[in-house]
Write an enzyme that holds these catalytic residues in place. Structure first.
Site, mmCIF file in Angstrom:
data_model
loop_
_atom_site.group_PDB
_atom_site.id
_atom_site.type_symbol
_atom_site.label_atom_id
_atom_site.label_comp_id
_atom_site.label_asym_id
_atom_site.label_seq_id
_atom_site.Cartn_x
_atom_site.Cartn_y
_atom_site.Cartn_z
ATOM 1 C CG ASP A 127 48.977 44.962 37.792
ATOM 2 O OD1 ASP A 127 48.182 45.909 37.653
ATOM 3 O OD2 ASP A 127 48.701 43.925 38.417
ATOM 4 C CG HIS A 186 45.559 45.990 40.023
ATOM 5 N ND1 HIS A 186 46.200 44.906 39.469
ATOM 6 C CD2 HIS A 186 44.492 45.494 40.686
ATOM 7 C CE1 HIS A 186 45.542 43.803 39.773
ATOM 8 N NE2 HIS A 186 44.503 44.130 40.510
ATOM 9 C CB SER A 237 43.761 41.128 41.357
ATOM 10 O OG SER A 237 43.481 42.198 42.168
#
Length: 938
Positions: free
Chosen positions: A213, A251, A422
């Protein structure tokens, strides 16, 4: 020659540990240089690399070895160098290919001769599956009554459960009560059902999940205790610490919190809060395919699961797949990760559903090595953003209907706005951590089996579910259902691992058919009933799958070449022999590309558990609802099956570069040749042993030729280019019992065909044909009888006191070798002498030591042949079974006779008689049992 210093540097680099190699990678200068990857055959020696560097010194600069793949090396070239005019991909991606540029033909040929493959390494940017903006979240309203008495009662029970769990496990995290995906207070049951596992101390111990990520905040109090630095690396900034650096690098940290947030007093708690997480940072800047390949297998001896919430842009326009070297890296991961059990790759299905996007246009999510995870919201409904396709295996909880995932955030904050697919992928990864913790012996395919067999179907009235071969329900929206952690873990505890993987490739099926719509053409009312459809199919036989060692289907893929003036208007589906349908290509209104599908691979998990045998049909159709002109040319396709092997000991290691269709054809041809050779040898032996004259041998050979001409290869038949079949359905699906039976069956078929073709012939001609066939039929029966007698004589022993004993003259017989027809009782005394004369106990000719005249030998041979033939005829046509005590041939008792002879020589005569009587009684009983066995078989 290379300078000594450079040679020492190269050898030192190649011999250094992996971590040191990463640290020694020089910075990239993309402004002035182009980078490419060269594959050399350095498996056994580094000499090819040394020679290549030496030969191209002054042209290409050696940068470093690609640690993730053996035999792959990164080089750079100045952008002003003339070799850039022809340098391109070779035996690699099917774009930007090597060109034999005018004026550089010799350079091109020379470079190609030195390498196995070349991969260009341009910069590219991977896209995060970013959470859908709150203002664009679809708020789905249903008929549920939030204020009803039943709902109040349910929520009261859920609150009580939350209090009990928090008390028993000493949970004090302030956001725990808002983490509805763990315990849903408003819609009880719509959570991952994990608390029961926590009470059983199944918490993900010993499992590491890598977040591929934009980094992981290893300094966060919610992450620090469960962070694994050995499995972490920053590919964007080239360092060991993958800390977030950009303002939007949150994220990966949020995803990590979903999995392994520590039980403390900071934010919330992870679903597997005693597992560990690592960070592999690749989404915070441009990278190359070599970086991506490295990332997919980084820390392969440490990381168990790779959670990937990224892919091509989710705008309904892009068609993109991993480069070949990335695919190779993932294959390495499933072959070598977790001590050869295989790393687990989990991908988010994508957030482009609101743009009509499908995860089958994404080469990461439709990889057979990925577990593709879709989303459902806290009401259990399908959010509009979640992409559906035939590659979706399961779904789990994420944002929708106005609610989000509550988890850890960067800068010592907590997030209440995490969502999209996600967020679903890491939540599923956490559940897989629990599964592996409970059963660490599972392979990567076992984890997929557990997902297929223990997921819970949801919203069955909404997902267009189909019942599969495993009697499981499958939906393109929901896969096989939602992840129920408790159910899946307990299912995994007793799971027995499947056999290794096997695969089947069909031949490339040429279609070359076109659909053209015109503005005047009336549009159909439904997408599923277009006015024009191109049909094609492939027939997969049992023999095809057996030769490739495939027992059952797991994944199927379809590789296509389709030209189109508007790619988003192309639809495609495949229908299995059981009737299960996989929608491969769905319409995308935003995809106006004119490139079509060039060597694009679709994938489906909907056919899991099917045998694969039968006709697989594909349909290609066009969206003509707009009333404009669209042209589709369906050029060709190839069908592939990946599944469980029949024989695990024969399983091979998959190689993406091999043409397994060609290998299948070679194996079938080899089997065909072996079958012909075996049949010819058997037929020749039969003719020699049963025919005394030349005419009989010719008849048998002729029958063999007939059989050879009627047998055909039972390989996959292509419906779009059908050929005349030369075998009946029985020959295709039933095994041959014996050569004699085959000859008889073939003759019967030829007889029937002859009768149909000669209906107008006179009676004499028909009688002649029938007479010939009858003779051959009788001969076949005789051969069958002869073989049956041989088998009886071979496997049924008789008493040692029979009348027929071995003769002492040493003559040989073709039919029954080594048998004694003498009535003498003193044969045991001469057994050693006879064994000295014979050095072979095989059926057939012996190595006789006596010298006999030719005429005498021929007369003796003819006499014995006549006697044997008469005995065989009498035995075969007898109305009662022979007396096995007196008439049965004796094969294989020589050793018993030898032992008895030795004992008789040592014992007195009176005791010898008593022993003989006792032995005879025992053998009489044995003969009676053998007699019963023979009667049973007959």
């Amino acid at each position: 020659m290379l300078p000594i210093k450079l040679l020492i540097f190269i050898l030192g680099y190649l011999l250094s540990p992996t971590l040191q190699q990463y640290q020694q990678i020089p910075p990239r200068d993309y402004e002035n240089k182009n980078y490419f990857l060269v594959e050399l055959n350095t498996t056994n020696s580094q000499k090819p690399l040394i020679d290549f560097i030496s030969h191209y010194r002054g042209h290409y600069n050696f940068e470093h070895q690609l640690s993730s793949l053996d035999n792959h090396y990164v080089f750079s070239i100045d952008k002003s160098h003339p070799h850039n005019s022809f340098l391109g991909n070779h035996n690699s991606n099917e774009y930007n290919l090597m060109k034999r540029q005018l004026g550089h033909e010799q350079d091109y040929d020379e470079l190609i001769s030195h390498v196995e493959s070349i991969h260009l390494l341009p910069m590219k940017k991977l896209s995060k599956r970013i959470p859908v903006p709150i203002e664009m979240e679809d708020v789905v309203f249903d008929n549920r009554d939030d204020t009803g008495s039943d709902n109040h009662e349910a929520t009261d029970e859920a609150h009580q459960k939350l209090i009990e769990i928090a008390k028993k496990l000493d949970i004090h995290d302030p956001e725990f009560t808002t983490q509805w995906h763990l315990i849903n207070l408003k819609y009880p049951g719509h959570d991952v059902n994990v608390t029961g596992l926590w009470l059983e101390n199944i918490l993900g111990q010993g499992i590491v999940t890598a977040l591929v990520d934009d980094g992981v905040d290893a300094e966060s109090d919610d992450i620090k205790q469960n962070f694994n630095s050995e499995g972490s690396w920053d590919f964007n900034n080239k360092g060991k610490s993958p800390l977030p650096r950009l303002f939007d690098d949150y994220h990966g940290t949020r995803c990590a919190g979903e999995i392994a947030a520590v039980k403390n007093d900071v934010c919330g708690i992870g679903v597997a809060w005693k597992s560990q997480v690592s960070g592999i940072r690749i989404l915070s800047g441009p990278i190359t395919s070599s970086d991506e390949a490295e990332a997919m297998v980084y820390g392969l001896d440490t990381n168990d699961i790779y959670s990937c919430s990224w892919g091509p842009t989710d705008n309904g326009k892009v068609l993109s797949e991993p480069d070949v070297i990335v695919k190779k890296a993932m294959i390495k991961g499933i072959q070598e990760g977790r001590d050869k059990k295989g790393a687990i790759y989990v991908f988010a299905s994508g957030n482009g559903g609101r743009f009509g996007d499908s995860c089958n246009f994404d080469g990461y999510t439709n990889s057979i090595y990925s577990i593709t995870v879709g989303a459902i919201d806290y009401k259990g409904l399908h959010p509009q953003y979640s992409e559906a396709c035939s590659a979706v295996m399961v779904v789990t909880y994420s944002s929708g209907s106005g609610e989000h995932i509550h988890t850890t955030d960067i800068k010592k904050k907590c997030s209440a706005t995490h969502g999209g697919t996600s967020a679903a992928a890491p939540l599923a990864s956490g559940i897989y951590s629990l599964i592996l913790s409970a059963n660490p012996n599972l392979t990567w395919r076992d984890v997929q089996y557990i997902s297929v067999l223990s997921a819970t179907p949801i919203n069955e009235e909404d997902g267009n579910y189909q019942t599969t071969a495993l009697n499981r329900k499958y939906s393109h929206k929901y896969g096989y259902g939602k992840t129920d952690a408790y159910k899946m873990v307990h299912f995994a505890k007793t799971w027995v691992n499947v056999k290794p993987q096997a695969w089947y490739y069909s031949d490339i099926i040429e279609v070359n058919q076109t659909i053209t719509t015109t503005p005047e053409q009336k549009a159909p009312s439904k997408r599923d009933s277009p006015q024009k459809i191109i049909h094609s199919s492939v027939n997969v036989s049992e023999k095809d799958l057996k030769i490739m060692n495939v027992e059952r289907v797991e994944h199927i893929t379809v590789k296509v070449n389709i030209d189109s003036t508007y790619r988003g208007r192309v639809g495609m589906r495949i229908i299995s022999p059981t009737g299960v349908i996989s929608d491969l290509a769905t319409f995308r209104v935003n995809d106006a590309s004119t490139r079509g599908f060039q060597n694009w691979t679709f994938m489906s998990v909907a056919h899991w558990g099917e045998t694969g045998i039968g006709e697989w049909k594909v349909e290609v159709f066009v969206d003509d609802s707009k009333g404009d002109q669209v042209e589709i040319n369906f050029k060709d396709w190839q069908f592939r099956i990946f599944g469980e092997s029949i024989d695990g000991d024969k399983a091979e290691v998959y190689d993406i570069t091999k043409d397994y269709a060609a290998i299948r054809r070679e194996l079938l041809e080899k089997e065909k040749q072996n079958s012909k050779s075996t049949t010819t040898t058997s037929s020749t032996t039969t003719a020699t042993t049963t025919s005394g004259g030349e005419g009989d041998q010719k008849t048998t050979t002729s029958a063999e030729n007939k059989e050879s001409t009627t047998k055909v290869d039972n390989s996959a038949s292509i419906t779009t280019s059908q050929t005349a079949s030369l075998t009946s359905s029985n020959e295709q699906h039933q095994p041959t019992e014996s050569n004699s039976d085959s000859d008889s069956d073939t003759d019967d078929e030829n007889k029937q065909e002859g009768e149909e073709d000669n209906d107008n012939d006179n009676d004499n001609g028909n009688k002649k044909a029938n007479s010939d066939n009858t003779g051959f039929y009788l001969m076949s029966i005789a051969v069958v009888g002869f073989i049956a007698v041989l088998l009886v004589m071979k496997f049924h022993k008789t008493p040692g006191s029979g009348r027929r004993r071995r003769r002492r003259d040493g003559y040989e017989f073709d039919i029954i070798p080594g048998e004694d027809y003498s009535d003498s009782d003193d044969d045991e005394d001469d057994f050693d002498t006879r064994r000295a004369d014979d050095d072979s106990f095989d059926l057939g000719h012996r190595n006789d030591q006596r010298v006999v005249s030719a005429s005498q030998q021929q007369r003796q041979y003819d006499r014995q042949q006549d006697e044997t033939r008469d005995r065989l005829f009498d035995d075969f046509n007898a109305e009662s079974l022979p007396d096995y005590e007196n008439d049965m041939f004796k094969i294989g008792d020589e050793e018993e006779e030898e032992e008895e002879g030795q004992q008789s020589a040592k014992a007195p005569s009176n005791s010898e008689g008593n022993s003989g009587t006792s032995t005879k009684k025992y053998k009489d009983n044995e003969a009676d049992e053998d007699h019963k066995d023979v009667v049973g078989t007959q």
